[in-house]
Design a protein around this motif. Structure first.
Motif, PDB file in Angstrom:
ATOM      1  N   ALA A  94       2.326  18.565 -18.145  1.00  7.68           N
ATOM      2  CA  ALA A  94       1.131  19.183 -18.724  1.00  7.68           C
ATOM      3  C   ALA A  94       1.457  20.493 -19.432  1.00  7.68           C
ATOM      4  N   GLY A  95       2.426  21.238 -18.944  1.00  3.71           N
ATOM      5  CA  GLY A  95       2.781  22.508 -19.563  1.00  3.71           C
ATOM      6  C   GLY A  95       3.583  22.375 -20.838  1.00  3.71           C
ATOM      7  N   ALA A  96       4.084  21.197 -21.132  1.00  3.56           N
ATOM      8  CA  ALA A  96       4.928  21.021 -22.311  1.00  3.56           C
ATOM      9  C   ALA A  96       4.108  20.957 -23.597  1.00  3.56           C
ATOM     10  N   PHE A  97       2.882  20.458 -23.503  1.00  2.99           N
ATOM     11  CA  PHE A  97       2.029  20.363 -24.683  1.00  2.99           C
ATOM     12  C   PHE A  97       1.002  21.466 -24.666  1.00  2.99           C
ATOM     13  N   THR A  98       0.732  22.007 -25.824  1.00  2.00           N
ATOM     14  CA  THR A  98      -0.242  23.074 -25.960  1.00  2.00           C
ATOM     15  C   THR A  98      -1.328  22.601 -26.908  1.00  2.00           C
ATOM     16  N   ARG A  99      -2.560  22.760 -26.513  1.00  2.48           N
ATOM     17  CA  ARG A  99      -3.687  22.340 -27.331  1.00  2.48           C
ATOM     18  C   ARG A  99      -4.086  23.502 -28.225  1.00  2.48           C
ATOM     19  N   PHE A 100      -4.097  23.273 -29.532  1.00  2.00           N
ATOM     20  CA  PHE A 100      -4.554  24.276 -30.485  1.00  2.00           C
ATOM     21  C   PHE A 100      -6.004  23.971 -30.808  1.00  2.00           C
ATOM     22  N   THR A 101      -6.874  24.949 -30.630  1.00  2.26           N
ATOM     23  CA  THR A 101      -8.289  24.781 -30.942  1.00  2.26           C
ATOM     24  C   THR A 101      -8.750  25.957 -31.782  1.00  2.26           C
ATOM     25  N   PRO A 102      -9.784  25.769 -32.612  1.00  2.00           N
ATOM     26  CA  PRO A 102     -10.269  26.883 -33.430  1.00  2.00           C
ATOM     27  C   PRO A 102     -10.702  28.053 -32.560  1.00  2.00           C
ATOM     28  N   GLY A 103     -10.276  29.244 -32.912  1.00  2.00           N
ATOM     29  CA  GLY A 103     -10.647  30.443 -32.173  1.00  2.00           C
ATOM     30  C   GLY A 103     -11.752  31.206 -32.877  1.00  2.00           C
ATOM     31  N   GLU A 104     -12.160  32.316 -32.286  1.00  2.00           N
ATOM     32  CA  GLU A 104     -13.251  33.123 -32.835  1.00  2.00           C
ATOM     33  C   GLU A 104     -12.920  33.685 -34.213  1.00  2.00           C
ATOM     34  N   LYS A 105     -11.653  34.047 -34.445  1.00  2.00           N
ATOM     35  CA  LYS A 105     -11.261  34.679 -35.702  1.00  2.00           C
ATOM     36  C   LYS A 105     -10.890  33.661 -36.785  1.00  2.00           C
ATOM     37  N   SER A 106     -10.948  32.383 -36.465  1.00  2.00           N
ATOM     38  CA  SER A 106     -10.479  31.361 -37.393  1.00  2.00           C
ATOM     39  C   SER A 106     -11.315  31.243 -38.648  1.00  2.00           C
ATOM     40  N   ALA A 107     -12.609  31.435 -38.551  1.00  2.00           N
ATOM     41  CA  ALA A 107     -13.514  31.302 -39.693  1.00  2.00           C
ATOM     42  C   ALA A 107     -13.303  29.963 -40.396  1.00  2.00           C
ATOM     43  N   ASP A 156       0.830  -1.211   0.000  1.00  2.00           N
ATOM     44  CA  ASP A 156       0.000   0.000   0.000  1.00  2.00           C
ATOM     45  C   ASP A 156       0.862   1.258   0.000  1.00  2.00           C
ATOM     46  N   THR A 157       1.942   1.258   0.768  1.00  2.00           N
ATOM     47  CA  THR A 157       2.852   2.404   0.811  1.00  2.00           C
ATOM     48  C   THR A 157       3.517   2.617  -0.544  1.00  2.00           C
ATOM     49  N   MET A 158       3.947   1.517  -1.164  1.00  2.00           N
ATOM     50  CA  MET A 158       4.577   1.605  -2.477  1.00  2.00           C
ATOM     51  C   MET A 158       3.580   2.134  -3.520  1.00  2.00           C
ATOM     52  N   ARG A 159       2.339   1.663  -3.474  1.00  2.00           N
ATOM     53  CA  ARG A 159       1.315   2.101  -4.426  1.00  2.00           C
ATOM     54  C   ARG A 159       1.020   3.603  -4.261  1.00  2.00           C
ATOM     55  N   GLU A 160       0.906   4.069  -3.026  1.00  2.00           N
ATOM     56  CA  GLU A 160       0.666   5.490  -2.768  1.00  2.00           C
ATOM     57  C   GLU A 160       1.835   6.344  -3.263  1.00  2.00           C
ATOM     58  N   SER A 161       3.044   5.878  -3.039  1.00  2.00           N
ATOM     59  CA  SER A 161       4.229   6.605  -3.492  1.00  2.00           C
ATOM     60  C   SER A 161       4.258   6.690  -5.022  1.00  2.00           C
ATOM     61  N   PHE A 162       3.956   5.582  -5.668  1.00  2.00           N
ATOM     62  CA  PHE A 162       3.915   5.559  -7.127  1.00  2.00           C
ATOM     63  C   PHE A 162       2.832   6.507  -7.651  1.00  2.00           C
ATOM     64  N   ALA A 163       1.649   6.489  -7.035  1.00  2.00           N
ATOM     65  CA  ALA A 163       0.544   7.359  -7.462  1.00  2.00           C
ATOM     66  C   ALA A 163       0.920   8.833  -7.296  1.00  2.00           C
ATOM     67  N   GLU A 164       1.586   9.172  -6.202  1.00  2.00           N
ATOM     68  CA  GLU A 164       2.013  10.555  -5.971  1.00  2.00           C
ATOM     69  C   GLU A 164       3.054  10.982  -7.004  1.00  2.00           C
ATOM     70  N   GLY A 165       4.017  10.096  -7.288  1.00  2.00           N
ATOM     71  CA  GLY A 165       5.036  10.403  -8.292  1.00  2.00           C
ATOM     72  C   GLY A 165       4.426  10.567  -9.669  1.00  2.00           C
ATOM     73  N   TRP A 166       3.494   9.714 -10.015  1.00  2.00           N
ATOM     74  CA  TRP A 166       2.820   9.806 -11.321  1.00  2.00           C
ATOM     75  C   TRP A 166       2.060  11.122 -11.438  1.00  2.00           C
ATOM     76  N   GLN A 167       1.370  11.533 -10.375  1.00  2.00           N
ATOM     77  CA  GLN A 167       0.629  12.796 -10.389  1.00  2.00           C
ATOM     78  C   GLN A 167       1.582  13.975 -10.590  1.00  2.00           C
ATOM     79  N   ARG A 168       2.720  13.975  -9.928  1.00  2.00           N
ATOM     80  CA  ARG A 168       3.704  15.051 -10.091  1.00  2.00           C
ATOM     81  C   ARG A 168       4.247  15.086 -11.521  1.00  2.00           C
ATOM     82  N   LEU A 169       4.514  13.912 -12.087  1.00  2.00           N
ATOM     83  CA  LEU A 169       4.995  13.839 -13.466  1.00  2.00           C
ATOM     84  C   LEU A 169       3.955  14.398 -14.438  1.00  2.00           C
TER      85      LEU A 169
END
Length: 168
Positions: free
Chosen positions: A29-42, A11-24
């Protein structure tokens, strides 16, 4: 070794792994940027496009960049090829630099009986965490050859705020 000790260790190992995965996940998350159609895109309606795989909002992109720090300033560089400086909006919000923009590109060529139309549209928002407090009011930004460079003078400790940075 008792079964309860094994269970507790697992259980301790699983919690540690889950915490590390969440931090990763949060860090990446900031490395990828989602491009979506904007208002001016037409963007044209899907029925107007002769392409069975046409999905204008299904794209991710990597916005390359780096942060440089010396004793008096932070410099943030973001690679944003194909953008116009007028399409960029830059703000310092608390302890982050927020860059928003919208990309619009169209190119049409005709060769004999073939007509080629290339389009790229999308808006994005990128948040760059700032490792130290900065003086947002004195920030400056330059956009040249597809690279945005934002210089942020360091500040003394104080209350965070929100400032819009003009692009030259």
């Amino acid at each position: 070794m008792r079964i309860d000790d094994l269970k507790q260790g697992f259980d301790t190992m699983r919690e540690s792994f889950a915490e590390g995965w969440q931090r990763l996940r949060q860090s990446a998350a900031g490395a990828f940027t989602r491009f979506t159609p904007g208002e001016k895109s037409a963007l044209p309606a899907a029925s107007k496009i002769d392409d069975a795989f046409y999905m204008p909002s299904q794209s991710w992109a990597m916005v390359g960049g780096d942060v440089f720090e010396d004793e008096r300033r932070l410099v943030v560089r973001l690679e944003l090829p194909g953008m116009a400086k007028e399409d960029l909006d830059i703000e310092v919000q608390d302890d982050a630099l927020v860059v928003r923009g919208e990309k619009r590109f169209e190119s049409e060529t005709t060769e004999g009986r073939y007509r080629v139309l290339q389009c790229a549209y999308g808006s994005f928002r990128r948040v760059v965490p700032l490792p130290v407090r900065v003086q947002g009011e004195q920030a400056s930004a330059q956009y040249k050859d597809g690279v945005l460079r934002v210089e942020l003078p360091k500040a003394q400790p104080g209350r965070p705020g929100r400032v819009t940075v003009p692009v030259r």
